[in-house]
Design an enzyme around this catalytic site. Structure first.
Site, PDB file in Angstrom:
ATOM      1  N   CYS A 167      -5.768   2.786  -2.952  1.00 40.03           N
ATOM      2  CA  CYS A 167      -3.979   3.268  -2.728  1.00 40.03           C
ATOM      3  C   CYS A 167      -2.596   2.554  -3.286  1.00 40.03           C
ATOM      4  CB  CYS A 167      -3.792   3.331  -0.977  1.00 40.03           C
ATOM      5  SG  CYS A 167      -5.009   4.832  -1.002  1.00 40.03           S
ATOM      6  N   LYS A 221     -10.952  -0.303  10.611  1.00 43.64           N
ATOM      7  CA  LYS A 221     -10.304  -1.301   9.904  1.00 43.64           C
ATOM      8  C   LYS A 221     -11.390  -2.465  10.704  1.00 43.64           C
ATOM      9  CE  LYS A 221      -7.465   0.207   7.066  1.00 43.64           C
ATOM     10  NZ  LYS A 221      -8.051   0.298   5.567  1.00 43.64           N
ATOM     11  N   ASP A 264       2.796  -4.784   7.676  1.00 48.88           N
ATOM     12  CA  ASP A 264       1.143  -3.888   7.868  1.00 48.88           C
ATOM     13  C   ASP A 264       0.305  -4.746   7.799  1.00 48.88           C
ATOM     14  OD1 ASP A 264       0.380  -1.764   4.749  1.00 48.88           O
ATOM     15  OD2 ASP A 264      -0.480  -2.790   6.251  1.00 48.88           O
ATOM     16  N   HIS A 312       1.028  -1.516   0.256  1.00 46.38           N
ATOM     17  CA  HIS A 312      -0.319   0.472   0.221  1.00 46.38           C
ATOM     18  C   HIS A 312       0.668   1.077  -0.238  1.00 46.38           C
ATOM     19  CE1 HIS A 312      -2.671   3.171   1.953  1.00 46.38           C
ATOM     20  NE2 HIS A 312      -3.888   2.379   1.323  1.00 46.38           N
ATOM     21  N   GLN A 330      -4.665  -5.607   7.132  1.00 47.84           N
ATOM     22  CA  GLN A 330      -6.262  -6.021   6.089  1.00 47.84           C
ATOM     23  C   GLN A 330      -5.815  -7.657   7.536  1.00 47.84           C
ATOM     24  OE1 GLN A 330      -8.233  -5.291   4.436  1.00 47.84           O
ATOM     25  NE2 GLN A 330      -7.724  -3.649   3.783  1.00 47.84           N
TER      26      GLN A 330
HETATM   27  C1  LIG Z   1      -3.225  -2.788   3.333  1.00 36.15           C
HETATM   28  C2  LIG Z   1      -2.853  -1.439   3.867  1.00 36.15           C
HETATM   29  N1  LIG Z   1      -1.313  -0.590   4.706  1.00 36.15           N
HETATM   30  C3  LIG Z   1      -2.307   0.479   5.019  1.00 36.15           C
HETATM   31  C4  LIG Z   1      -3.455   0.794   4.511  1.00 36.15           C
HETATM   32  C5  LIG Z   1      -3.743   2.683   5.791  1.00 36.15           C
HETATM   33  O1  LIG Z   1      -5.134   2.414   6.747  1.00 36.15           O
HETATM   34  P1  LIG Z   1      -5.335   4.344   6.950  1.00 36.15           P
HETATM   35  O2  LIG Z   1      -6.079   3.704   8.370  1.00 36.15           O
HETATM   36  O3  LIG Z   1      -5.895   5.001   5.864  1.00 36.15           O
HETATM   37  O4  LIG Z   1      -3.752   4.667   8.013  1.00 36.15           O
HETATM   38  C6  LIG Z   1      -4.769   0.417   4.380  1.00 36.15           C
HETATM   39  C7  LIG Z   1      -6.104   0.944   4.009  1.00 36.15           C
HETATM   40  N2  LIG Z   1      -6.091   0.271   2.097  1.00 36.15           N
HETATM   41  C8  LIG Z   1      -7.697  -0.019   1.497  1.00 36.15           C
HETATM   42  C9  LIG Z   1      -7.358   3.075   2.212  1.00 36.15           C
HETATM   43  S1  LIG Z   1      -6.858   3.405   0.517  1.00 36.15           S
HETATM   44  C10 LIG Z   1      -8.031   0.884   1.241  1.00 36.15           C
HETATM   45  O5  LIG Z   1      -9.567   1.322   0.784  1.00 36.15           O
HETATM   46  O6  LIG Z   1      -7.224  -0.324   0.482  1.00 36.15           O
HETATM   47  C11 LIG Z   1      -4.398  -0.595   3.955  1.00 36.15           C
HETATM   48  O7  LIG Z   1      -4.972  -1.474   2.666  1.00 36.15           O
END
Ligand SMILES: Cc1ncc(COP(=O)(O)O)c(CN[C@@H](CS)C(=O)O)c1O
Length: 420
Positions: A365, A225, A199, A122, A202
């Protein structure tokens, strides 16, 4: 013992919403999940009952707020298999967590060092490490993604060397649904005395996570999430490493002694939590992990995979649909990214919204991953604990009629009014 998705919908009043005259069908959970009343009630309890700053007041409300905020760290530590609150730093989200690690580790990086990430990372990871590399002179290398949506582990074993300072990878892909061999990646990093940064955005919401068994040095996640509020997330870090890591933000709370010329730091995890934190959000994060633990993360994992396999199987059977990621049958997290022939993801998303169905469309992203897939973007449907097969059937109905619907829309006065 599993849970009944239809039954727990009662915990999520937002799911009673109607959109464009249709019942809401929410299939954008990989972006943000909904928050049960058991979690959002925390805000009223806090602000109506014991709102006060933490760790600073010698009065009852501050004591109660401090205890609740500290205990939320304990509950998150237990949820992730950490050794205690000292290993859990509350941050704003996964992005901030990865930036905290990058800032802390960057002091030790220079031109001879290499940072290894992956083509499926990401932007929260890819952009962070590429900017750290620019600043330190380190080199970033990327583990390629295979045609069927897996990390090329043969290439990974070539890329990770004694010049590697750290490996950062997603536990689960937010586009492909792939569950990466994270323990193997961690071992590979450690075999070369490199840090392993995971990371977990998910994976923490969708399956049991045991950071101890994983042996990750860092594990980043977001509250929104995993049925929690926005504005709160966290970073797990091995205690010994966090003790040595430079703080990311400076100010009150994170200090022990301050003179005009220097300061010493507070104990973990407060060393990394400068200033007044989002107190209610942190307490609500504790309630969110309690809620999920009550459902059982193995049950969540099974529910995710069951719905994903159903959706993937249905989409893969449609010759006008292209899906991405591992084949039907291989366990995946509860999301499927796909494209409908002749229908841009944004148009599909709009057609679905007309019927009250929420998905995501775009690059999610992960622009380099979409470059690798040679597509400008994708539509993505992602489920969570409150979704059922009926939700997926409503999505499939629109997928089946999307090309005709779009032709009709493009021929309609509504569209021509738009462009005239
Ligand atoms: C693997 C992974 N790594 C980092 C992030 C960022 O999470 P944040 O809470 O925004 O900081 C995400 C968030 N992906 C969302 C928003 S782009 C999606 O729609 O897939 C992610 O999936």
């Amino acid at each position: 013992m599993s849970f009944d998705a239809a039954e727990i919908r009662a915990d999520f009043p937002v799911l009673d919403r109607r959109v464009n005259g249709h019942p809401l069908t929410y299939l954008d959970n990989a972006a943000t999940t909904h928050t049960p009343r058991q979690v959002y009630d925390v805000f009223e309890e806090f602000y109506a009952g014991y709102n006060a700053n933490i760790h600073r007041g010698i009065h009852e409300l501050s004591h109660e707020a401090s205890i609740a905020y500290e205990e939320a760290h304990d509950r998150v530590a237990e949820f992730l298999g950490a050794d205690g609150r000292e290993e859990i730093v509350f941050t704003k989200n996964t992005t901030e967590s990865i930036n905290l690690v990058a800032y802390g580790l960057s002091r030790g990086l220079d031109a001879g060092d290499e940072i290894v990430t992956t083509e499926m990372d990401h932007h929260a990871s890819l952009v962070t490490w590429q900017q750290i590399a620019k600043r330190t002179g380190a080199t970033v290398r990327h583990i390629p993604v295979t045609a069927d949506g897996h990390l090329d582990m043969d290439a990974a074993r070539e890329l990770v060397t004694d010049d590697t300072a750290l490996v950062c990878a997603p536990h689960v892909s937010n586009v492909l649904g792939t569950i990466n061999p994270i323990e193997e990646l961690v071992d590979l990093a450690h075999d070369h005395d490199a840090y392993a940064v995971v990371d977990g955005a998910q994976s923490a919401p969708t399956r049991p996570v045991d950071v101890g068994a994983m042996d990750a040095d860092f594990f980043a996640f977001s509250g929104h999430k995993l049925a929690g509020p926005t504005g709160i997330g966290g970073l797990y870090g091995k205690r010994a490493i966090l003790e040595e890591l430079d703080p990311f933000l400076f100010g009150g709370e994170m200090i022990r002694n301050v003179t005009l010329t220097d300061s010493t730091w507070n104990e973990l995890p407060w060393k990394f939590e400068a200033g007044t934190p989002p107190i209610a959000e942190g307490i609500a994060l504790g309630a969110a992990v309690d809620y999920l633990s009550e459902l059982g993360m193995e049950n969540v994992r099974a529910h995710e995979n069951d719905l994903a396999q159903y959706l993937l199987g249905e989409l893969a059977d449609r010759e006008f649909v292209r899906t991405y990621g591992p084949e039907v049958g291989e366990e995946r997290t509860g999301l499927v990214s796909f494209n409908v022939q002749g229908v841009h993801g944004h148009d599909l998303s709009s057609l679905l919204n007309d019927r009250g169905i929420a998905i995501r469309a775009g690059d999610h992203c992960t622009q380099p991953l979409h470059d690798r897939l040679e597509i400008p973007g994708s539509a993505r449907a992602s489920v969570y604990v409150y979704n059922t097969r009926e939700d997926i059937d409503r999505l499939l109905d629109v997928v089946d009629s999307a090309r005709e619907d779009l032709d009709g829309y493009l021929a309609s006065e509504r569209y021509h009014d738009l462009i005239s």
